[in-house]
Enzyme design. Structure first.
Site, PDB file in Angstrom:
ATOM      1  N   LYS A   1       0.841  -1.194   0.000  1.00 26.93           N
ATOM      2  CA  LYS A   1       0.000   0.000   0.000  1.00 26.93           C
ATOM      3  C   LYS A   1       0.881   1.251   0.000  1.00 26.93           C
ATOM      4  CE  LYS A   1      -4.020   1.730   2.657  1.00 26.93           C
ATOM      5  NZ  LYS A   1      -4.894   1.411   3.813  1.00 26.93           N
TER       6      LYS A   1
ATOM      7  N   SER B   1      -9.820   1.238   3.036  1.00 31.05           N
ATOM      8  CA  SER B   1      -9.010   2.094   2.187  1.00 31.05           C
ATOM      9  C   SER B   1      -7.966   1.352   1.360  1.00 31.05           C
ATOM     10  CB  SER B   1      -8.292   3.147   3.043  1.00 31.05           C
ATOM     11  OG  SER B   1      -7.378   2.524   3.951  1.00 31.05           O
TER      12      SER B   1
ATOM     13  N   SER C   1      -9.889  -1.408   7.067  1.00 30.87           N
ATOM     14  CA  SER C   1      -9.329  -1.136   5.744  1.00 30.87           C
ATOM     15  C   SER C   1      -8.568  -2.290   5.117  1.00 30.87           C
ATOM     16  CB  SER C   1      -8.419   0.093   5.796  1.00 30.87           C
ATOM     17  OG  SER C   1      -9.176   1.262   5.980  1.00 30.87           O
TER      18      SER C   1
END
Length: 489
Positions: free
Chosen positions: A75, A150, A174
């Protein structure tokens, strides 16, 4: 799709070289990502250098590591030296960190090949990856739907077989919610089990890093590689990391499983409820003792979270002022206007909303009424989970109230978007472990996630329950059509 164990074996035995594997996955990611947009950037030079190092170790007869030759995506809120790390925000668009996150260092020490940085909601604030300043990621199962957030890019990369594994961060769901939406395994470890050093902070008392994979065994292997005390992170737990592979047992005889009754109330999609109840029955057939468990303060979780998380975010994001790094407004003629204009230009609407909420909750006259009260309720929510885990080994329930929704469905209704995380948020408040694993599909052919929860530092119990269920079902073997087509080439 090749598992971590299979791929490592092929590389270690010289059936395939790590360089060959790196090139294959980089090519596949470049080709598929025109549709999925899981990545913000690929990192071919870094991946190929790591692959050459793995091949050299094997040639010398050395142990190449637990993840030797395994392509991994991370990420884009995890720092990597010299590689743009943007948090999907314009304010950090050109930021190149001078230091390395502990988790990316540990991945490469175990032979992993980091092939790219994945898309996310800006500063990890969102549930759909629609808040990225660089465009949304699409769900590989239906390109007209969100992948969750997310960590939507990390989930989509694994679902689309662009990477064998990926890392995300989980502040209120997330990792688990996008894992549910994309039909993969997503694991949020106990708070403090995995170092946060090098993770750009959203809410420091809630953030935790964890893996996305296609199988529970692969999740255990990645966790094995990244877990453990880190002196660079003051919140890192000084505990011995067990061999999580020993927890992978295919029956549940004697295991006490509690389903949280509050998770099955109004707002849960019927297809999701049916799939989760069927999963619970599979566990019963595997020998588990099933019982109902109550977490009476569950309904307070969402509001408690959005006071604490936004308060911490408003403090953490105060550092982005255009002075030391990141975007700077060049037209302001004084310092204070420069601060304001930089933040106005650099932050997106959801980030601004959360900064305002947090600043309000921390302001004089409201601190006791909101922030302090929320911290007290957080303690009560944690006690609910401690009480529940005194009765059972693991808790289970749905990961999300629905399957993946269409782009734009919830953008104009923040509360509806926030409710996507209603079942995942309490675990972050309590600091315990949770995972989402595939348990079926709805009438539209979209994946459904089954959430399994365990007490702090009891990832072994969680992994055993998840592995036993997975071995008794076939859901984890299903692949989106676009990925299946790519795998045949």
């Amino acid at each position: 799709m090749t598992s971590i164990g299979q791929l490592r074996s092929q590389v270690a035995s010289k059936e395939r070289s790590a360089v060959e594997v790196a090139r294959q996955y980089l090519e596949r990611a470049e080709r598929l990502d025109t549709e999925v947009h899981a990545f913000l950037r690929l990192t071919p030079e870094r991946a190929l250098a790591a692959a050459e190092a793995v091949d050299a170790k094997i040639a010398r007869g050395e142990d190449p590591g637990l993840l030797a030759g395994v392509p991994v995506a991370v990420k884009d809120n995890l720092c990597m030296v010299g590689i743009p790390t943007t948090c999907a925000s314009k304010i950090l668009e050109n930021y190149r960190p001078p230091y390395e996150s502990t988790v990316t260092r540990r991945l490469e020490e175990q032979g992993a090949l980091i092939i790219g940085k994945t898309n996310l909601d800006e500063f990890a604030m969102g549930s759909s990856t629609e808040n990225s300043a660089f465009g949304p990621t699409r769900n590989p199962w239906d390109l007209g739907r969100v992948p969750g957030g997310s960590s939507g890019g990390s989930a989509a990369a694994v679902a689309a077989c662009e990477a064998v594994a990926s890392l995300g961060s989980d502040t209120g769901g997330s990792i688990r919610q996008p894992a549910s939406f994309c039909g993969v395994v997503g694991l949020k470890p106990t708070y403090g089990l995995v170092s946060r050093y090098g993770l750009i902070a959203f809410a420091s008392s809630l953030d935790q890093i964890g893996p996305f994979t296609r199988t529970v065994e692969d999740a255990a292997l990645v966790l094995q590689a990244i877990a453990g005390h880190d002196p660079l992170d003051s919140t890192s737990l000084a505990v011995n990391v067990p061999d999580y592979r020993q927890a992978l047992i295919s029956d549940l005889k004697g295991v006490k499983v509690g389903f949280v009754k509050e998770f099955f109330a109004e707002g849960l999609d019927p297809d999701v409820a049916d799939a989760v109840f069927e999963a619970i029955e599979v566990m019963r057939d595997l020998g588990a003792q099933i019982q109902e468990v109550s977490c009476p303060r569950f309904a307070r979780g969402l509001s408690t979270y959005y006071i604490i998380a936004t308060s911490e975010a408003s403090a953490n994001l105060a550092r982005y002022d255009g002075v030391k790094y990141g975007l700077r407004d060049r037209e302001a003629d004084a310092l204070v206007p420069m601060y304001g204009r930089t933040r106005e230009e650099g932050f997106g609407s959801e980030v601004k909303r959360r900064i305002m909420l947090g600043t309000y909750a921390l302001s004089a006259g409201y601190y006791d009424a909101y922030y302090l009260k929320a911290q007290k309720v957080r303690t009560l929510i944690k006690q609910d989970y401690l009480d529940a885990f005194a009765k059972v080994d693991v808790l289970v329930g749905p990961t999300a109230p629905t399957t993946a929704f269409a782009f734009g469905d919830k953008v104009s209704d923040p509360l509806s978007m926030y409710l996507s995380d209603i079942y995942t948020i309490p675990l972050n408040l309590a600091g315990v472990a949770g995972a989402s694993i595939p348990c079926g599909f709805d009438a539209k052919g979209l994946p459904i996630g089954f959430q399994i929860m365990a007490n702090a530092l009891e990832e072994g119990k969680l992994l055993r329950a998840a592995y036993a269920y997975e071995q008794a079902t076939e859901w984890h073997k299903r692949t989106p059509a676009l990925a299946a087509e790519a795998l045949t080439r």
